[in-house]
Write a protein that holds these residues in place. Structure first.
Motif, short mmCIF file in Angstrom:
data_model
loop_
_atom_site.label_atom_id
_atom_site.label_comp_id
_atom_site.label_asym_id
_atom_site.label_seq_id
_atom_site.Cartn_x
_atom_site.Cartn_y
_atom_site.Cartn_z
N ASP A 148 0.84 -1.21 0.00
CA ASP A 148 0.00 0.00 0.00
C ASP A 148 0.87 1.26 0.00
O ASP A 148 0.57 2.25 0.67
N TYR A 149 1.97 1.20 -0.74
CA TYR A 149 2.86 2.33 -1.01
C TYR A 149 3.52 2.90 0.25
O TYR A 149 3.81 4.09 0.34
N ASP A 150 3.76 2.03 1.23
CA ASP A 150 4.44 2.44 2.47
C ASP A 150 5.33 1.30 2.93
O ASP A 150 4.82 0.20 3.23
N VAL A 151 6.64 1.52 3.01
CA VAL A 151 7.55 0.43 3.37
C VAL A 151 7.30 -0.09 4.78
O VAL A 151 7.61 -1.25 5.09
N ASP A 152 6.74 0.73 5.65
CA ASP A 152 6.46 0.26 7.01
C ASP A 152 5.46 -0.90 7.01
O ASP A 152 5.47 -1.74 7.92
N ASN A 153 4.62 -0.96 5.99
CA ASN A 153 3.62 -2.03 5.92
C ASN A 153 4.22 -3.38 5.56
O ASN A 153 3.55 -4.42 5.65
N ILE A 154 5.49 -3.39 5.14
CA ILE A 154 6.15 -4.66 4.82
C ILE A 154 6.19 -5.55 6.06
O ILE A 154 6.10 -6.78 5.97
N THR A 183 1.29 -9.12 4.94
CA THR A 183 2.26 -10.20 4.70
C THR A 183 1.86 -11.08 3.52
O THR A 183 2.69 -11.41 2.65
N LYS A 184 0.60 -11.48 3.47
CA LYS A 184 0.14 -12.37 2.40
C LYS A 184 0.29 -11.71 1.03
O LYS A 184 0.77 -12.33 0.06
N ALA A 185 -0.08 -10.43 0.92
CA ALA A 185 0.03 -9.72 -0.36
C ALA A 185 1.48 -9.56 -0.79
O ALA A 185 1.82 -9.72 -1.97
N ILE A 186 2.35 -9.29 0.19
CA ILE A 186 3.77 -9.11 -0.11
C ILE A 186 4.40 -10.43 -0.56
O ILE A 186 5.16 -10.48 -1.53
N LYS A 187 4.06 -11.53 0.13
CA LYS A 187 4.61 -12.83 -0.25
C LYS A 187 4.08 -13.28 -1.61
O LYS A 187 4.69 -14.12 -2.27
N GLY A 188 2.95 -12.72 -2.01
CA GLY A 188 2.39 -13.07 -3.31
C GLY A 188 3.20 -12.52 -4.47
O GLY A 188 3.16 -13.06 -5.59
N VAL A 189 3.98 -11.45 -4.23
CA VAL A 189 4.80 -10.86 -5.30
C VAL A 189 6.30 -11.04 -5.05
O VAL A 189 7.10 -10.95 -5.99
N TYR A 190 6.68 -11.29 -3.78
CA TYR A 190 8.11 -11.42 -3.45
C TYR A 190 8.29 -12.68 -2.62
O TYR A 190 7.85 -12.76 -1.46
N LYS A 191 8.92 -13.69 -3.19
CA LYS A 191 8.99 -15.01 -2.58
C LYS A 191 10.08 -15.13 -1.52
O LYS A 191 10.01 -15.98 -0.63
N ARG A 192 11.10 -14.26 -1.60
CA ARG A 192 12.21 -14.39 -0.65
C ARG A 192 11.82 -13.86 0.73
O ARG A 192 11.07 -12.88 0.85
#
Length: 405
Positions: free
Chosen positions: A310-316, A322-331
């Motif tokens: 959601d355009y904010d690195v703090d949300n990583i 987490t689920k959305a991020i793992k969906g595009v970045y596997k590492r």
């Protein structure tokens, strides 16, 4: 017997007469046949000549074609001239279009002087005064100020020219900051002070800001933030993408050679909202500033990752994302504490306005309370500067501007 003999004699006498009468008739028939043949030949020849005439231009046709060709030459020349004119217009620098602005409100013009000076110097690096002093940046910078003058409404609009001031807080926060850049050409370095003098002479000294410990970007951001509180519309004159993050509904960026960009145009260009650009750059890094980013994350992955957060690195590190991020970045390394600290450090360096911290505690922030209303050109000071630098065309241009004002 006697009768037969007489008949024979009569026949002999009559034969020549019959022959004589038949001869003209035969001759006439032969003549008629010859005339008919000749007429037929003439008709065939006439038909043949008619066909050839259609395929072969006559003298009149040749003359007409020549005349037509002569007429077409100016047309072609005219078309060529039109093409050149169109190309010239296409290459012409876009003008500042203020038609969509509220004329009742003041407009704040903020000039990134560092960007202007670099651009003007590289456009004419071999210009020198008769004394041998380099003058290309000074000449270009002064001309850019004169281009802006007609858009400034004395007594209403505001103007700030932001300059760098040597080492900044970022150099203390990150020792590698901009260390990979080659040293400035001494001919360029020697023109920063004259460019400031140019702005002070034409616009006024109060409009020139160079704050110890801050970059021009920081000065621009602070002034723009103040203008947003007052609901003024602001135009930042720069092509430095680090400043593009300040674009909003009330803040536009005027990029030389491109034109006026609003926040939607910036988002379309980068695929990221302007205010989230520092978050995106913190991920992918900026080699020109010595910011490495996260290894293995390029532009494409950076856009996908920042969108998932959601355009904010703090949300990583927010479990909701987490689920959305793992969906595009596997590492999994993106979630490590070391990368979290690195991203936050990069973000602090790149975000504008800069955060108040131990690195900026020595900065005098009172400059943002000054009155930057443009009062008009001090003709005597402006002409004195232009004369000292031998800028004859600029003097003539200034005279025309003031005469037409």
């Amino acid at each position: 017997m006697m009768m037969t003999t007489r008949l024979l004699l009569a026949a002999k006498k009559a034969a020549p007469s019959v022959a004589k009468k038949a001869l003209p008739t035969a001759r006439k028939a032969a003549l008629d046949e010859k005339v008919a043949l000749d007429a037929k030949k003439m008709a065939l020849n006439a038909k043949k000549m008619s066909v050839e005439a259609k395929n072969t231009p006559t003298a009149a046709k040749k003359a007409s074609a020549t005349k037509k060709a002569k007429k077409e030459v100016p047309t072609a020349t005219k078309a060529s001239a039109t093409d050149k004119e169109a190309a010239s217009k296409k290459k012409a620098a876009p003008k500042l279009d203020l038609s969509g602005f509220d004329v009742k409100k003041p407009i704040l013009h903020v000039i990134d002087a560092s960007d202007w000076i670099h651009r003007c110097y590289h456009a004419s690096p071999k210009w020198f005064k008769s004394s041998g002093r380099p003058s290309g940046a000074v000449m270009g910078f002064t001309n850019q100020l004169l281009v802006l003058l007609p858009y400034l409404r004395p007594g209403k609009d505001k103007v700030v020219v932001a300059f760098d001031s040597g080492s900044t807080w970022r150099n203390n926060a990150l020792p590698s900051y901009k260390k990979n850049r080659p040293p400035k050409d001494y001919n360029l370095r020697d023109q920063f002070v004259p460019c400031r003098n140019s702005a002070a002479s034409i616009l006024g000294e109060k409009h020139c800001l160079g704050i110890r410990g801050l970059e021009a970007d920081d000065v621009v951001a602070e002034v723009v933030q103040k203008a947003s509180f007052k609901k003024w519309h602001t135009i930042i004159h720069t092509r430095d993408q680090d400043i593009f993050q300040l674009a909003s509904r009330k803040v536009s960026i005027f990029v030389p050679g491109t034109g006026l960009l609003d926040d939607m145009a910036i988002q379309e260009r980068y695929g990221v909202p302007p205010k989230s650009l520092p978050h995106y750059w913190a991920l992918i890094g900026q080699s020109s500033d010595g910011i490495s980013g996260i290894p293995g994350i390029g532009e494409k992955m950076g856009k996908s990752l920042i969108a998932a957060a959601d355009y904010d690195v703090d949300n990583i590190w927010n479990p909701e994302y987490t689920k959305a991020i793992k969906g595009v970045y596997k590492r999994e390394d993106i979630f490590e504490a070391e990368n979290q600290k690195k991203l936050h450090n990069f973000l602090d360096l790149m975000q504008l306005p800069c955060a108040r911290s131990k690195f900026t505690e020595h900065v005098d922030w009172d400059f943002i309370d000054a009155d930057f209303t443009f009062k008009g050109v001090d003709i005597e000071k402006a002409n004195s500067f232009l004369y000292d630098w031998g800028l004859k065309s600029a003097r003539g241009r200034l005279e025309k501007l003031l005469a037409s004002a």
